[in-house]
Write an enzyme that holds these catalytic residues in place. Structure first.
Site, PDB file in Angstrom:
ATOM      1  N   HIS A 199       0.798  -1.126   0.126  1.00 58.35           N
ATOM      2  CA  HIS A 199      -0.091   0.034   0.043  1.00 58.35           C
ATOM      3  C   HIS A 199       0.869   1.139   0.024  1.00 58.35           C
ATOM      4  CE1 HIS A 199      -3.005   2.838   1.144  1.00 58.35           C
ATOM      5  NE2 HIS A 199      -2.139   3.504   2.199  1.00 58.35           N
ATOM      6  N   HIS A 226     -26.079  22.224  22.241  1.00 55.33           N
ATOM      7  CA  HIS A 226     -26.368  22.902  20.858  1.00 55.33           C
ATOM      8  C   HIS A 226     -25.567  24.361  21.125  1.00 55.33           C
ATOM      9  CE1 HIS A 226     -29.020  19.613  20.091  1.00 55.33           C
ATOM     10  NE2 HIS A 226     -29.277  20.305  19.341  1.00 55.33           N
ATOM     11  N   GLU A 254     -24.216  16.592   7.871  1.00 56.22           N
ATOM     12  CA  GLU A 254     -23.456  17.776   7.739  1.00 56.22           C
ATOM     13  C   GLU A 254     -22.109  17.619   6.886  1.00 56.22           C
ATOM     14  OE1 GLU A 254     -26.018  18.046  11.420  1.00 56.22           O
ATOM     15  OE2 GLU A 254     -24.663  16.271  10.434  1.00 56.22           O
TER      16      GLU A 254
END
Length: 670
Positions: free
Chosen positions: A261, A472, A410
């Site tokens: 890889h 929030h 989001e």
């Protein structure tokens, strides 16, 4: 396999291998395994014009697995882009055009900056959305002006990342039929076999998302790969994922191993791989003459395809002059000539409005004049006020709509907005609550790195959110966004600063964040001063002669500063009030301007309902910061602002402590 095909594929493989070996750093595994699928796409199907990488109707290609950048650089060189062998030899070196992961804007032909896995996948979705929208808006019968595919190569790692799942779900919902991804299905990631952590049926998952799926069992079977891509092109109501079974590090001693890889093969490994695949051991970076002819034919074909399209556009402009003018402006990325006149001004108003509400009014006032503006929210448009009320929703049935419904996704929203901006022809926006900017921070970082013309509208910007509580209420968010280089962060104090913020966002070629209030804020008296001052990042609202203290506010706290100044003046303290909606713009102003706004030698008190760390660059050692360095609480917003010290009494007490006349007072006032 035809001789030229085999030569070309091995050229791609060994340009990548030699680049990694010379740098002693990089990822040879993906190029060795995925070169055949990339070659088939670029040679037989991709419509592009290497001599003009910005040709508007080109097919877009995104290498979402950006660690395989050496393959992309080899493709660009072999197929005629402005990327020399010398640049391939400088892979991963200082100031080269071949950095470790592809960077948009640095290297001709790179459509997106990739490497953070999953984001390329999502940006491709954004490109396909932009193509579909512009095709509906621009095209007429006989005039397929905007008509291209978006392709990508995605890896196991891309498909493990949540952002690709979010974006795939939306792409399936929208039926983006011109989006085609080749899945490099090699079953290997860094730690070993993907079965360690990734045993799902990937194609069944994508079937459930509403994608068209196919399998090619042999990654070296060029005709099967081509046939699968052509089948995908014919499916116009679903995006396509083609799983192509490959072997990482194909032909090398590390074939099928995790060690292929991200490590150079080493001199012996390179020698064994070249021998096995029948490639000359020397020289390195060898390009056979027949492959050079592939380069020439691709360049010539690109010029022809582009010229044919140019002629179509010319006829279109004659038949549809208004749309033709819009198309030309869109292609150039220019704004309407009178754009500065469309941003509204608001009258002084003590009650005012929330800046999120002002933003909504501004967006709807400018939407008709700026048809490029389109976007939406992560299922919060009624709260973020970001719906364009006179326009339809973008959907499977109506591509002309300008209101996007991103769903509660989001991160994908941010990446898709970036992809729309990269495509061109739109000025996209995405919105959510400021506290949830954390969910999309990696996309904001790439927006800044790529300098996409994207707008991010974040509302509910402080503890003023109130009863929803600390989950929030953003605390560290504004400051953490200011830390991202190249991101312009605006926190307007009233409706006019918000309108100015939108003008900045529309005119600025780079990403802009707006942080907007939930609660009403008074509208300041002088709209002209507000507009002009906001474009400079900070400005003096008003000032006494020879001020003794400067109060600096952002957003809702500007009004706390205004009220505190009134009381301070009643006690004989001379005050200068500064609104600073944008650090980045202010820091770019002249020394003279910055000195006038924040005069040296005068104590400064900054007031912002967020972390205090960072404000010291403006307040210095003799000033103070009124901030919040803990999480908020659940209570009415006004109550919280008072309890946390964002009130007149506390500001006056802090000012008293920093005034030179009260030098004996304690100054630990954060």
């Amino acid at each position: 396999m035809h001789h030229v095909d085999e030569l070309s594929i091995n050229t791609l493989r060994f340009l990548a291998v030699d680049a990694v070996e010379q740098a002693n750093s990089g990822h040879p595994g993906l190029p060795l395994g995925a070169a055949p699928m990339a070659y088939v796409l670029w040679k037989r199907l991709l419509r592009h014009s290497p001599s003009n990488p910005a040709w508007f109707n080109r097919d877009r290609f995104v290498l979402s697995a950006g660690h395989g950048s050496a393959l992309l650089y080899a493709l660009l060189h072999v197929f005629g882009y402005d990327l020399s062998l010398d640049e391939l030899k400088r892979f991963r070196q200082w100031e080269s055009k071949t950095p470790g992961h592809p960077e948009h804007g640095l290297t001709a032909g790179i459509e997106a900056t990739t490497g953070p896995l999953g984001q390329g996948f999502a940006m491709g979705v954004g490109m396909a959305i932009a193509e579909a929208h512009l095709a509906q808006k621009i095209n007429k019968t006989g005039f397929p002006i905007v008509d291209h595919f978006t392709y990508g190569i995605v890896s196991d790692g891309d498909l493990m990342e949540g952002v690709s799942s979010e974006a795939a779900s939306l792409a399936g919902t929208l039926g983006l039929g011109k989006l085609i991804y080749l899945y490099d299905d090699n079953h290997i990631s860094i730690e070993g076999d993907t079965n360690l952590a990734f045993t799902e049926n990937v194609l069944a998952r994508f079937d459930a998302y509403g994608w068209h799926t196919q399998t090619v069992s042999d990654g070296n079977d060029l005709d099967s790969i081509e046939s699968a891509i052509r089948t995908a092109q014919s499916v116009d109501d679903r995006p396509s994922l083609i799983a192509i079974r490959t072997h990482i590090g194909f032909g090398s001693p590390r074939q099928g191993k995790a060690s292929a890889h991200g490590e150079p093969l080493g001199a012996k490994g390179v020698e064994e791989t070249k021998s096995k695949l029948g490639w000359p051991l020397t020289p390195a970076f060898f390009v056979p003459q027949e492959v050079g002819e592939v380069r020439n034919s691709t360049l010539q074909n690109g010029v022809k395809v582009e010229a044919k399209w140019d002629a179509l556009v010319a006829r279109y402009a004659q038949e549809y002059p208004e749309l033709g003018a819009l198309l030309q402006r869109t292609i150039k990325g220019e704004l309407p000539a009178d754009v500065a006149t469309v941003f509204p001004r608001f009258e002084a108003d003590k009650k005012g409005m929330a800046t999120r509400a002002a933003s909504g009014k501004v967006m709807n006032a400018i939407a008709e004049s700026i048809p490029e503006l389109m976007g939406g929210s992560a299922d919060l448009a009624p709260s973020t006020k970001t719906a364009l009320t006179k326009f339809a929703d973008f959907s499977r049935e109506d591509r002309s709509g300008r209101n996007m419904h991103f769903g509660i996704r989001e991160f994908a929203m941010g990446a898709i907005v970036n992809g729309m901006a990269l495509h061109g022809g739109t000025i996209p926006y995405g919105s959510t609550f400021l506290v949830f900017s954390d969910y999309m921070r990696p996309a904001l970082r790439l927006a800044a790195l790529m300098q996409t013309h994207a707008v991010f509208v974040f509302t509910h910007d402080s503890i003023g959110v109130g009863e929803d509580g600390p989950t929030h209420q953003p605390i560290e968010h504004i400051m953490s966004l200011r830390m991202i280089p190249g991101l312009t962060v605006l926190r307007p104090a009233d409706a006019n600063e918000t309108s100015a913020a939108w003008q900045i966002a529309i005119e600025k070629q780079g990403p802009v964040v707006m942080a907007l209030s939930r609660q009403n804020l008074p509208t300041l008296a002088d709209s002209a001063k507000t507009f002009d001052g906001s474009t400079k990042g900070a400005y003096v609202i008003d000032s006494d002669a020879n001020p003794e203290v400067v109060l600096i506010g952002t957003g809702s706290e500007v009004h706390v500063a205004v009220a505190a100044a009134e009381k301070l003046r009643g006690t004989g303290v001379r005050v200068q009030i500064v609104s600073m909606p944008c650090w980045e713009l202010f820091d770019s102003q002249s020394d003279e301007y910055r000195e006038a706004v924040l005069p040296r030698g005068i104590p400064k008190v900054a007031i912002e309902a967020g972390v205090s760390l960072g404000w010291q660059k403006y307040t210095g050692h003799d000033g103070a910061v009124i901030g919040i360095d803990r999480f908020g609480a659940s209570a009415p917003g006004d109550k919280l602002m008072g309890e946390f010290g964002f009130n007149v009494e506390n500001v006056c007490a802090i000012v008293s402590a920093v005034l030179p006349r009260n030098a004996h007072a304690a100054k630990n006032v954060i």
